[in-house]
Design an enzyme around this catalytic site. Structure first.
Site, mmCIF file in Angstrom:
data_model
loop_
_atom_site.group_PDB
_atom_site.id
_atom_site.type_symbol
_atom_site.label_atom_id
_atom_site.label_comp_id
_atom_site.label_asym_id
_atom_site.label_seq_id
_atom_site.Cartn_x
_atom_site.Cartn_y
_atom_site.Cartn_z
ATOM 1 N N SER A 12 -6.093 10.863 17.448
ATOM 2 C CA SER A 12 -5.855 12.239 17.924
ATOM 3 C C SER A 12 -5.454 13.217 16.827
ATOM 4 C CB SER A 12 -4.756 12.250 18.989
ATOM 5 O OG SER A 12 -5.308 12.018 20.244
ATOM 6 N N LYS A 26 -7.858 15.889 16.028
ATOM 7 C CA LYS A 26 -7.993 17.081 16.886
ATOM 8 C C LYS A 26 -7.464 18.331 16.188
ATOM 9 C CE LYS A 26 -7.486 14.343 21.110
ATOM 10 N NZ LYS A 26 -6.532 13.630 21.950
ATOM 11 N N TYR A 74 -17.043 12.877 18.949
ATOM 12 C CA TYR A 74 -15.575 12.845 19.074
ATOM 13 C C TYR A 74 -15.033 11.436 18.766
ATOM 14 C CZ TYR A 74 -11.126 12.339 21.508
ATOM 15 O OH TYR A 74 -9.830 12.024 21.823
ATOM 16 N N TYR A 88 1.692 15.752 22.672
ATOM 17 C CA TYR A 88 1.346 15.502 24.073
ATOM 18 C C TYR A 88 2.356 16.161 25.008
ATOM 19 C CZ TYR A 88 -1.141 11.815 21.518
ATOM 20 O OH TYR A 88 -1.889 11.115 20.611
ATOM 21 N N VAL A 124 -2.865 7.767 18.443
ATOM 22 C CA VAL A 124 -2.537 6.539 19.161
ATOM 23 C C VAL A 124 -2.556 5.290 18.264
ATOM 24 C CG1 VAL A 124 -4.862 5.926 19.949
ATOM 25 C CG2 VAL A 124 -2.909 5.609 21.476
HETATM 26 N N1 GLN Z 1 -9.723 8.317 20.453
HETATM 27 C C1 GLN Z 1 -8.568 8.325 21.318
HETATM 28 C C2 GLN Z 1 -8.987 8.695 22.734
HETATM 29 O O1 GLN Z 1 -9.828 9.545 22.878
HETATM 30 C C3 GLN Z 1 -7.565 9.278 20.776
HETATM 31 C C4 GLN Z 1 -6.329 9.364 21.641
HETATM 32 C C5 GLN Z 1 -5.037 9.519 20.922
HETATM 33 O O2 GLN Z 1 -4.897 9.306 19.708
HETATM 34 N N2 GLN Z 1 -4.032 9.845 21.691
HETATM 35 O O3 GLN Z 1 -8.524 8.162 23.690
#
Ligand code: GLN
Length: 343
Positions: A82, A85, A208, A260, A278
């Protein structure tokens, strides 16, 4: 720093980091304090991530002057997940401008988990937040390109410019997530049904998933964050990656949404724009000063690295990084200690 903009003298003032030796000692102290901390659980919803070593821990500070301070597993690679992003958001804002991305994707916290479907339904199909999966998918889809391959290449090379070195994909993690990412496919198709994605949604999920599988280290994410702290110039390579306005926009979005559904608590306790992933990375940015990159796989129930949060809290306080503080303040309790669950 003072600059003339349209004939008006304007200024930004951010303060300074302590002297090099002091930063060096505090990074070592942050590592030493929390390396034995055992709380949290390694993510396993992407099957191969469950194999991560829960004992790994790295802490890095990158200064806007290009100086680096590292302790522990600073160069062990993990997938960016994430954290991508934030940097894809910056690249897309750099291409399309403040208004387009704000209107299409939004800048607000949904208050719901990163993979929430209900958040979109509750907001008439608007993703609201570019730092959760729905908004990140919508953002990736906005990257101007003639084909999915070109879109992927623009993202890979853009994130590499932020890191100051060519980033490669971890094909094992990419395949593991591609085989199990039904929820992200559902989110992308829902976005298409609401007119928030204009191109093939499953191709968007593929790009993605690739961006999330790029391999980085704590050192890399610290440099990436320091580029945002440095008005868009990578402090190690000297290359301009995005404009100062894009950095300001990206950091304000991170302050509101980067951790988050715990973003408010994080800002309250630690006072820095940040983004977590994550696989256990956290990047926290001190505008005008530098950035902290941490890596430690065990997560709390929101998906934020437990050791990483503690190390950043300690460094924010001892390096004087909290953007809201004007005097020395008593220690705060990182959000992880306030909830009982683990991811
Ligand atoms: N690639 C992970 C997903 O789309 C990224 C989520 C994360 O790092 N929270 O679920």
């Amino acid at each position: 720093m003072e600059t003339d903009v349209a004939g008006v003298r304007q200024a930004v003032s951010t303060g300074r980091l302590p002297a090099w030796d002091r930063v060096e000692a505090l990074v070592a102290a942050a590592y030493g304090r929390y390396r034995g901390h055992g709380a949290g659980a390694v993510a396993d919803y992407i099957p191969v991530l469950a194999e991560a070593d829960p004992g790994l821990f790295g802490v890095v500070v990158a200064e806007v002057a290009g100086d680096m301070h590292a302790a522990g597993a600073a160069d062990v690679e993990f997938t960016i997940q994430s954290i991508s992003k934030a940097f894809v958001y910056a690249l897309v804002c750099d291409q399309l401008g403040h208004d387009v991305v704000r209107d299409r994707v939004g800048v607000d916290n949904t208050g719901l988990p990163f993979d929430s479907v209900i958040a979109m339904e509750l907001n008439d199909g608007h993703p609201m937040n570019p730092m959760v999966n729905a908004g990140a998918l919508a953002t990736t889809a906005l990257m101007p390109a003639a084909s999915p391959d070109e879109r992927w290449e623009r993202i890979r090379s853009g994130l590499s410019r932020f890191a100051g070195r060519p980033l490669d994909i971890d094909t094992t993690v990419f395949r593991s997530e591609s085989a199990t990412n039904h929820r992200n496919r559902a989110l992308a198709q829902l976005l298409e049904s609401y007119g928030r994605i204009d191109i093939d949604p499953l191709r968007v999920v593929d790009v993605y998933t690739r961006q999330c599988a790029l391999r980085v280290s704590a050192r890399d994410i610290a440099v990436m964050g320091a580029t945002l702290a440095d008005g868009g110039v990578n402090p190690v390579t000297g290359e301009r990656v995005v404009t100062p306005a894009v950095c300001r926009d990206t950091l304000s979005v991170l302050a509101a949404t980067g951790m988050y559904e715990r973003s408010g608590e994080w800002l309250f306790e630690i006072g820095l724009p940040a983004k977590s992933g994550v696989s256990g990375g956290i990047v926290a940015v001190a505008p005008g000063k530098g950035a902290i990159g941490t890596f430690s796989p065990p997560l709390d129930s929101a998906g934020n690295s437990v050791r990483g949060q503690r190390a950043v809290a300690y460094l924010s306080r001892t390096l004087g990084l909290n953007v809201f503080a004007s005097e020395v303040h008593p220690p705060t309790v990182p959000p992880t200690t306030q909830r009982s669950g683990t991811a």
